[in-house]
Write a protein that holds these residues in place. Structure first.
Motif, PDB file in Angstrom:
ATOM      1  N   ALA A  30       4.253  11.631   0.814  1.00 22.97           N
ATOM      2  CA  ALA A  30       4.096  10.044   0.695  1.00 22.97           C
ATOM      3  C   ALA A  30       5.216   9.356   0.703  1.00 22.97           C
ATOM      4  O   ALA A  30       5.324   8.185   1.496  1.00 22.97           O
ATOM      5  N   ASP A  31       6.506   9.818   0.456  1.00 22.81           N
ATOM      6  CA  ASP A  31       7.687   8.985   0.456  1.00 22.81           C
ATOM      7  C   ASP A  31       8.089   8.971   1.781  1.00 22.81           C
ATOM      8  O   ASP A  31       8.895   7.981   2.258  1.00 22.81           O
ATOM      9  N   THR A  32       7.758   9.862   2.640  1.00 28.40           N
ATOM     10  CA  THR A  32       8.394   9.960   4.118  1.00 28.40           C
ATOM     11  C   THR A  32       7.263   9.563   5.155  1.00 28.40           C
ATOM     12  O   THR A  32       7.407   9.538   6.364  1.00 28.40           O
ATOM     13  N   LEU A  33       6.160   9.204   4.550  1.00 28.38           N
ATOM     14  CA  LEU A  33       5.005   8.899   5.554  1.00 28.38           C
ATOM     15  C   LEU A  33       5.135   7.328   5.761  1.00 28.38           C
ATOM     16  O   LEU A  33       5.407   6.430   5.184  1.00 28.38           O
ATOM     17  N   PRO A  34       5.623   7.075   7.173  1.00 24.03           N
ATOM     18  CA  PRO A  34       5.559   5.800   7.678  1.00 24.03           C
ATOM     19  C   PRO A  34       4.788   4.873   7.474  1.00 24.03           C
ATOM     20  O   PRO A  34       3.409   5.176   7.391  1.00 24.03           O
ATOM     21  N   GLN A  35       4.972   3.640   6.910  1.00 26.02           N
ATOM     22  CA  GLN A  35       3.604   2.651   6.867  1.00 26.02           C
ATOM     23  C   GLN A  35       2.468   2.586   7.895  1.00 26.02           C
ATOM     24  O   GLN A  35       1.513   2.720   7.640  1.00 26.02           O
ATOM     25  N   ASP A  36       3.211   2.642   9.124  1.00 31.26           N
ATOM     26  CA  ASP A  36       2.224   2.521  10.533  1.00 31.26           C
ATOM     27  C   ASP A  36       1.366   3.777  10.542  1.00 31.26           C
ATOM     28  O   ASP A  36       0.417   3.941  11.363  1.00 31.26           O
ATOM     29  N   ALA A  37       1.699   4.973  10.078  1.00 35.44           N
ATOM     30  CA  ALA A  37       1.048   6.175   9.871  1.00 35.44           C
ATOM     31  C   ALA A  37      -0.044   6.126   8.845  1.00 35.44           C
ATOM     32  O   ALA A  37      -1.112   7.220   9.009  1.00 35.44           O
ATOM     33  N   HIS A  38      -0.043   5.192   8.047  1.00 32.20           N
ATOM     34  CA  HIS A  38      -1.296   5.318   6.725  1.00 32.20           C
ATOM     35  C   HIS A  38      -2.541   5.069   7.451  1.00 32.20           C
ATOM     36  O   HIS A  38      -3.425   5.831   6.765  1.00 32.20           O
ATOM     37  N   ASP A  39      -2.658   4.335   8.370  1.00 34.10           N
ATOM     38  CA  ASP A  39      -4.155   4.215   8.998  1.00 34.10           C
ATOM     39  C   ASP A  39      -4.400   5.160   9.950  1.00 34.10           C
ATOM     40  O   ASP A  39      -5.495   5.113  10.611  1.00 34.10           O
ATOM     41  N   GLU A  40      -3.640   6.123  10.341  1.00 37.43           N
ATOM     42  CA  GLU A  40      -3.657   7.012  11.458  1.00 37.43           C
ATOM     43  C   GLU A  40      -4.944   7.825  11.011  1.00 37.43           C
ATOM     44  O   GLU A  40      -5.016   8.638   9.952  1.00 37.43           O
ATOM     45  N   ALA A  41      -5.707   8.119  11.957  1.00 33.90           N
ATOM     46  CA  ALA A  41      -6.894   8.970  11.707  1.00 33.90           C
ATOM     47  C   ALA A  41      -6.721  10.476  11.804  1.00 33.90           C
ATOM     48  O   ALA A  41      -6.036  10.782  12.791  1.00 33.90           O
ATOM     49  N   ALA A  76       1.057  -1.302   0.017  1.00 33.42           N
ATOM     50  CA  ALA A  76       0.102   0.046  -0.027  1.00 33.42           C
ATOM     51  C   ALA A  76       0.789   1.352   0.137  1.00 33.42           C
ATOM     52  O   ALA A  76       0.607   2.179  -0.702  1.00 33.42           O
ATOM     53  N   THR A  77       1.930   1.228   0.675  1.00 36.42           N
ATOM     54  CA  THR A  77       2.871   2.165   0.725  1.00 36.42           C
ATOM     55  C   THR A  77       3.285   2.691  -0.587  1.00 36.42           C
ATOM     56  O   THR A  77       3.459   3.664  -1.096  1.00 36.42           O
ATOM     57  N   ALA A  78       3.804   1.655  -1.341  1.00 34.84           N
ATOM     58  CA  ALA A  78       4.305   1.682  -2.558  1.00 34.84           C
ATOM     59  C   ALA A  78       3.266   2.327  -3.598  1.00 34.84           C
ATOM     60  O   ALA A  78       3.663   3.088  -4.519  1.00 34.84           O
ATOM     61  N   GLN A  79       2.158   1.804  -3.684  1.00 35.06           N
ATOM     62  CA  GLN A  79       0.802   2.287  -4.205  1.00 35.06           C
ATOM     63  C   GLN A  79       0.751   3.734  -4.035  1.00 35.06           C
ATOM     64  O   GLN A  79       0.407   4.527  -5.058  1.00 35.06           O
ATOM     65  N   ILE A  80       0.719   4.101  -2.918  1.00 36.04           N
ATOM     66  CA  ILE A  80       0.342   5.527  -2.508  1.00 36.04           C
ATOM     67  C   ILE A  80       1.498   6.649  -3.261  1.00 36.04           C
ATOM     68  O   ILE A  80       1.315   7.588  -3.769  1.00 36.04           O
ATOM     69  N   MET A  93     -10.602  11.063   8.491  1.00 35.61           N
ATOM     70  CA  MET A  93     -10.126   9.846   7.521  1.00 35.61           C
ATOM     71  C   MET A  93      -8.731   9.846   7.947  1.00 35.61           C
ATOM     72  O   MET A  93      -7.848  10.340   8.587  1.00 35.61           O
ATOM     73  N   SER A  94      -8.368   8.289   7.247  1.00 37.33           N
ATOM     74  CA  SER A  94      -6.885   7.936   7.564  1.00 37.33           C
ATOM     75  C   SER A  94      -6.143   8.911   6.705  1.00 37.33           C
ATOM     76  O   SER A  94      -6.479   9.372   5.516  1.00 37.33           O
ATOM     77  N   ARG A  95      -4.686   8.854   6.812  1.00 38.62           N
ATOM     78  CA  ARG A  95      -3.623   9.732   6.136  1.00 38.62           C
ATOM     79  C   ARG A  95      -3.762   8.876   4.630  1.00 38.62           C
ATOM     80  O   ARG A  95      -3.694   9.615   3.850  1.00 38.62           O
ATOM     81  N   ALA A  96      -3.909   7.685   4.675  1.00 38.22           N
ATOM     82  CA  ALA A  96      -3.900   7.114   3.178  1.00 38.22           C
ATOM     83  C   ALA A  96      -5.032   7.588   2.326  1.00 38.22           C
ATOM     84  O   ALA A  96      -4.933   7.701   1.137  1.00 38.22           O
ATOM     85  N   TRP A 145      -6.415  19.960   2.018  1.00 39.45           N
ATOM     86  CA  TRP A 145      -5.906  18.689   2.680  1.00 39.45           C
ATOM     87  C   TRP A 145      -4.433  18.524   2.923  1.00 39.45           C
ATOM     88  O   TRP A 145      -4.405  17.849   3.940  1.00 39.45           O
ATOM     89  N   GLN A 146      -3.591  19.518   2.358  1.00 33.28           N
ATOM     90  CA  GLN A 146      -2.510  19.522   3.117  1.00 33.28           C
ATOM     91  C   GLN A 146      -2.391  20.107   4.404  1.00 33.28           C
ATOM     92  O   GLN A 146      -1.647  19.433   5.554  1.00 33.28           O
ATOM     93  N   ALA A 147      -3.157  21.077   4.607  1.00 30.64           N
ATOM     94  CA  ALA A 147      -3.391  21.613   5.954  1.00 30.64           C
ATOM     95  C   ALA A 147      -3.936  20.548   7.046  1.00 30.64           C
ATOM     96  O   ALA A 147      -3.279  20.404   8.163  1.00 30.64           O
ATOM     97  N   HIS A 148      -4.889  19.878   6.637  1.00 24.95           N
ATOM     98  CA  HIS A 148      -5.592  18.723   7.543  1.00 24.95           C
ATOM     99  C   HIS A 148      -4.259  17.755   7.777  1.00 24.95           C
ATOM    100  O   HIS A 148      -4.196  17.333   8.947  1.00 24.95           O
ATOM    101  N   LEU A 149      -3.411  17.207   6.736  1.00 23.59           N
ATOM    102  CA  LEU A 149      -2.491  16.435   7.146  1.00 23.59           C
ATOM    103  C   LEU A 149      -1.334  17.094   7.824  1.00 23.59           C
ATOM    104  O   LEU A 149      -0.976  16.291   8.826  1.00 23.59           O
ATOM    105  N   GLU A 150      -1.288  18.214   8.098  1.00 26.31           N
ATOM    106  CA  GLU A 150      -0.220  18.870   8.716  1.00 26.31           C
ATOM    107  C   GLU A 150      -0.852  19.207  10.218  1.00 26.31           C
ATOM    108  O   GLU A 150      -0.042  19.664  11.106  1.00 26.31           O
TER     109      GLU A 150
END
Length: 166
Positions: free
Chosen positions: A98-109, A3-7, A122-125, A58-63
């Motif tokens: 996307a390149d620096t988002l760790p796999q375990d952070a993809h599902d973070e709400a 999933a990380t590679a796909q994103i 929503m999750s980060r992914a 969405w950038q602001a939401h992620l940050e």
């Protein structure tokens, strides 16, 4: 493929497709990109601006910070060259994110407020997938406006990207 590679692939695809579309818009006859069209945002450039504004939201939401927007577009449309540069920079931000988002952070709400004030989570992914999907949707709107102008739009499909990316 993970999933990380796909994103990561999808954010690169998004940047590629946006660059391709902006290049094609730059090659249109004078005035075609800002000519009034029967579409929600009125013309190609204002539609591209809407997509950029949504990317910033969405950038602001992620940050985890406020975005300051009260609508999904701005009243004034920036000049095409300014918007093109800003979009390219935004696309690179998403690729790096996307390149620096760790796999375990993809599902973070991520909790946020929609522009209309409603609450969302929503999750980060899923946010990254939405950003790519939203851009694909509105590139389609711009492609339709190319046809209205009597010009064939560029191919921005994922299989074309995959072929060109090797």
């Amino acid at each position: 493929m993970s999933a990380t590679a796909q994103i990561r692939r999808l954010t690169r695809y998004n940047a590629w497709a946006n660059a391709r579309l902006f290049q094609a818009v730059s090659e249109l006859p004078e005035g075609a990109a800002t000519a009034a069209r029967p579409t929600l945002f009125g013309n190609m450039v204002h539609t591209l601006n809407h997509s950029f504004v949504v990317d910033r939201i969405w950038q602001a939401h992620l940050e985890g910070r406020p975005h300051g927007y009260t609508a999904l577009n701005t009243k004034e449309t920036p000049g095409f060259a300014e918007l093109r540069q800003a979009q390219a920079e935004m696309d690179q931000w998403y690729v790096k994110y996307a390149d620096t988002l760790p796999q375990d952070a993809h599902d973070e709400a991520v909790a946020f407020r929609f522009v209309d004030g409603g609450a969302g989570t929503m999750s980060r992914a899923d946010i990254l997938l939405h950003v790519v999907n939203h851009k694909t949707y509105h590139r389609g709107w711009v492609a339709d406006m190319f046809f209205q102008a009597g010009v064939r739009p560029p191919a921005t499909d994922l299989p074309v990207f995959l072929r060109e990316a090797g």
